[in-house]
Design a protein around this motif. Structure first.
Motif, PDB file in Angstrom:
ATOM      1  N   UNK A   1       0.858  -1.216   0.144  1.00  0.00           N
ATOM      2  CA  UNK A   1       0.000   0.079  -0.056  1.00  0.00           C
ATOM      3  C   UNK A   1       0.889   1.299  -0.106  1.00  0.00           C
ATOM      4  N   UNK A   2       0.620   2.303  -0.902  1.00  0.00           N
ATOM      5  CA  UNK A   2       1.290   3.197  -0.943  1.00  0.00           C
ATOM      6  C   UNK A   2       0.646   4.452  -0.482  1.00  0.00           C
ATOM      7  N   UNK A   3       1.150   5.114   0.690  1.00  0.00           N
ATOM      8  CA  UNK A   3       0.549   6.402   1.249  1.00  0.00           C
ATOM      9  C   UNK A   3       1.408   7.460   0.763  1.00  0.00           C
ATOM     10  N   UNK A   4       0.897   8.667   0.752  1.00  0.00           N
ATOM     11  CA  UNK A   4       1.311   9.692   0.479  1.00  0.00           C
ATOM     12  C   UNK A   4       1.094  10.959   1.570  1.00  0.00           C
ATOM     13  N   UNK A   5       2.517  11.088   2.503  1.00  0.00           N
ATOM     14  CA  UNK A   5       2.597  12.048   3.675  1.00  0.00           C
ATOM     15  C   UNK A   5       2.468  13.450   3.070  1.00  0.00           C
ATOM     16  N   UNK A   6       1.484  14.406   2.738  1.00  0.00           N
ATOM     17  CA  UNK A   6       1.471  15.698   2.307  1.00  0.00           C
ATOM     18  C   UNK A   6       2.203  16.640   3.099  1.00  0.00           C
ATOM     19  N   UNK A   7       3.419  16.610   3.391  1.00  0.00           N
ATOM     20  CA  UNK A   7       3.991  17.629   4.171  1.00  0.00           C
ATOM     21  C   UNK A   7       4.106  19.044   3.477  1.00  0.00           C
ATOM     22  N   UNK A   8       3.984  18.699   1.932  1.00  0.00           N
ATOM     23  CA  UNK A   8       3.961  19.874   1.116  1.00  0.00           C
ATOM     24  C   UNK A   8       2.881  20.899   1.464  1.00  0.00           C
ATOM     25  N   UNK A   9       1.869  20.401   2.149  1.00  0.00           N
ATOM     26  CA  UNK A   9       0.589  21.206   2.525  1.00  0.00           C
ATOM     27  C   UNK A   9       0.739  21.763   3.857  1.00  0.00           C
ATOM     28  N   UNK A  10       1.762  21.648   4.666  1.00  0.00           N
ATOM     29  CA  UNK A  10       1.984  22.311   5.835  1.00  0.00           C
ATOM     30  C   UNK A  10       1.396  23.723   6.002  1.00  0.00           C
ATOM     31  N   UNK A  11       2.343  24.411   4.847  1.00  0.00           N
ATOM     32  CA  UNK A  11       2.093  25.952   4.666  1.00  0.00           C
ATOM     33  C   UNK A  11       2.703  26.248   3.364  1.00  0.00           C
ATOM     34  N   UNK A  12       1.847  27.269   2.779  1.00  0.00           N
ATOM     35  CA  UNK A  12       2.205  27.597   1.340  1.00  0.00           C
ATOM     36  C   UNK A  12       3.639  28.157   1.253  1.00  0.00           C
ATOM     37  N   UNK A  13       4.352  28.718   2.244  1.00  0.00           N
ATOM     38  CA  UNK A  13       5.720  29.556   2.328  1.00  0.00           C
ATOM     39  C   UNK A  13       6.713  28.765   2.968  1.00  0.00           C
ATOM     40  N   UNK A  14       6.272  27.583   3.722  1.00  0.00           N
ATOM     41  CA  UNK A  14       7.264  26.987   4.512  1.00  0.00           C
ATOM     42  C   UNK A  14       6.648  25.478   4.316  1.00  0.00           C
ATOM     43  N   UNK A  15       6.762  24.794   3.339  1.00  0.00           N
ATOM     44  CA  UNK A  15       6.147  23.587   3.088  1.00  0.00           C
ATOM     45  C   UNK A  15       7.314  22.663   3.677  1.00  0.00           C
ATOM     46  N   UNK A  16       6.491  21.447   4.093  1.00  0.00           N
ATOM     47  CA  UNK A  16       7.210  20.059   4.290  1.00  0.00           C
ATOM     48  C   UNK A  16       8.157  20.172   5.331  1.00  0.00           C
ATOM     49  N   UNK A  17       9.262  19.637   4.898  1.00  0.00           N
ATOM     50  CA  UNK A  17      10.400  19.619   6.111  1.00  0.00           C
ATOM     51  C   UNK A  17      11.115  21.050   6.337  1.00  0.00           C
ATOM     52  N   UNK A  18      11.004  22.163   5.571  1.00  0.00           N
ATOM     53  CA  UNK A  18      11.340  23.303   5.807  1.00  0.00           C
ATOM     54  C   UNK A  18      10.621  23.906   7.226  1.00  0.00           C
ATOM     55  N   UNK A  19       9.260  23.817   7.287  1.00  0.00           N
ATOM     56  CA  UNK A  19       8.619  24.177   8.418  1.00  0.00           C
ATOM     57  C   UNK A  19       9.190  23.567   9.606  1.00  0.00           C
TER      58      UNK A  19
END
Length: 302
Positions: free
Chosen positions: A31-49
């Motif tokens: 089963x493939x799951x997508x952890x959408x960290x790109x949706x955390x914040x429009x200017x500080x997405x994912x691991x950047x936040x």
């Protein structure tokens, strides 16, 4: 800068974990799951936040100086944080030959967000951790400037990324993330109860030692069950191959998701390849951490 101010940015946490129906995994019982960290914040997405949040609290509103290449998402995120929270930012950019050229879209965004860009030659950039070099850079910065390392990876960043692992714990058996400096991998593995795959996007074979050192700094020793697969860097940072570009386009068509090429595409390509090689036991739930949007483009294909 306190917790309240950072909360005012209204991050989307925990980030969504979305199933992705893909026969390349399903026919192997995966089963493939997508952890959408790109949706955390429009200017500080994912691991950047996740990597910046504890560092920004430590900075407490002081000016922030950090480092990156010409296409650094970390520089962009730091500049955006400065604009949103009202603190000065300084970006030390690798490559003094860039100083007289028009800014590329990534650096133009940094400048528009108020970041002061300083271009240094590559030998100086490689020596940026040496006390004399860092002192010289800080000598041109405001007094009390807080330093965040390249890619944002330090002990505080690793602690921030451990929360990503905790969000996935019990919901996946394997977590996969693309790696530039090793900080996200080090934190993710520490917080996650399953196995963690790191897919380096640079050549050189140095990331294992970097991730171990970061875990030592953050936790006093190794944490988690993690491994690296060095085969999918596509020629190095900022580079892709025709095969990788074709894969990313196909994945976008299958799942309706724009795929960032410098990091995310390489990680997803690795997962599909490993699934085809039988690397995961049937029944495994595999979480792919989507650390950025499809806006960033690779420097070159070859």
């Amino acid at each position: 800068m306190d917790t309240y101010e950072l909360a005012g940015l209204r991050p989307r946490l925990p980030s969504p974990l979305e199933p992705a129906a893909d026969e390349r995994f399903a026919r192997r019982g995966l089963t493939l799951l997508l952890k959408r960290d790109d949706l955390i914040h429009p200017d500080l997405p994912g691991n950047k936040w996740r990597k910046l949040v504890l560092n920004l609290r430590a900075a407490g509103g002081r000016p922030v100086l950090t480092f990156g290449g010409a296409y650094s998402n970390h520089l962009r995120a730091t500049a955006a944080a400065g604009r949103l929270l009202g603190f000065p930012t300084i970006g030390i950019v690798r490559g003094d030959e860039l100083a007289g050229r028009p800014l590329n879209p990534s650096l133009a965004r940094c400048a528009a967000d108020g970041m002061r860009l300083e271009f240094v030659d590559r030998s100086t950039y490689r020596a940026k951790h040496e006390p004399a070099v860092l002192a010289a850079l800080l000598g041109r910065a405001p007094e009390g400037t807080y330093v965040v390392p390249e890619g944002g990876s330090n002990a505080l960043a690793v602690e921030g990324c451990a929360e990503l692992g905790r969000e996935l714990s019990g919901r996946a058996d394997v977590a996969a993330v693309a790696c530039g400096t090793g900080g996200t991998l080090a934190g993710l593995a520490a917080g996650f109860g399953g196995r963690t795959l790191g897919v380096p996007v640079l050549r050189g074979g140095f990331l294992g030692a970097e991730a171990r050192a970061l875990q030592e700094a953050a936790f006093g020793g190794p944490r988690g069950d993690w491994w690296l697969d060095e085969r999918f860097h596509g020629g190095g940072y900022g580079r892709t191959t025709p095969a990788l570009d074709a894969f990313a386009q196909d994945f976008e068509a299958r799942h309706g998701l724009a795929i960032e090429r410098l990091y995310v595409a390489k990680m997803l390509f690795a997962l599909v390849s490993l699934a085809e090689e039988g690397a995961f036991p049937p029944g495994s739930r595999i979480a792919a951490v989507i650390t950025g949007s499809g806006e960033s483009q690779a420097v070159s294909s070859r």
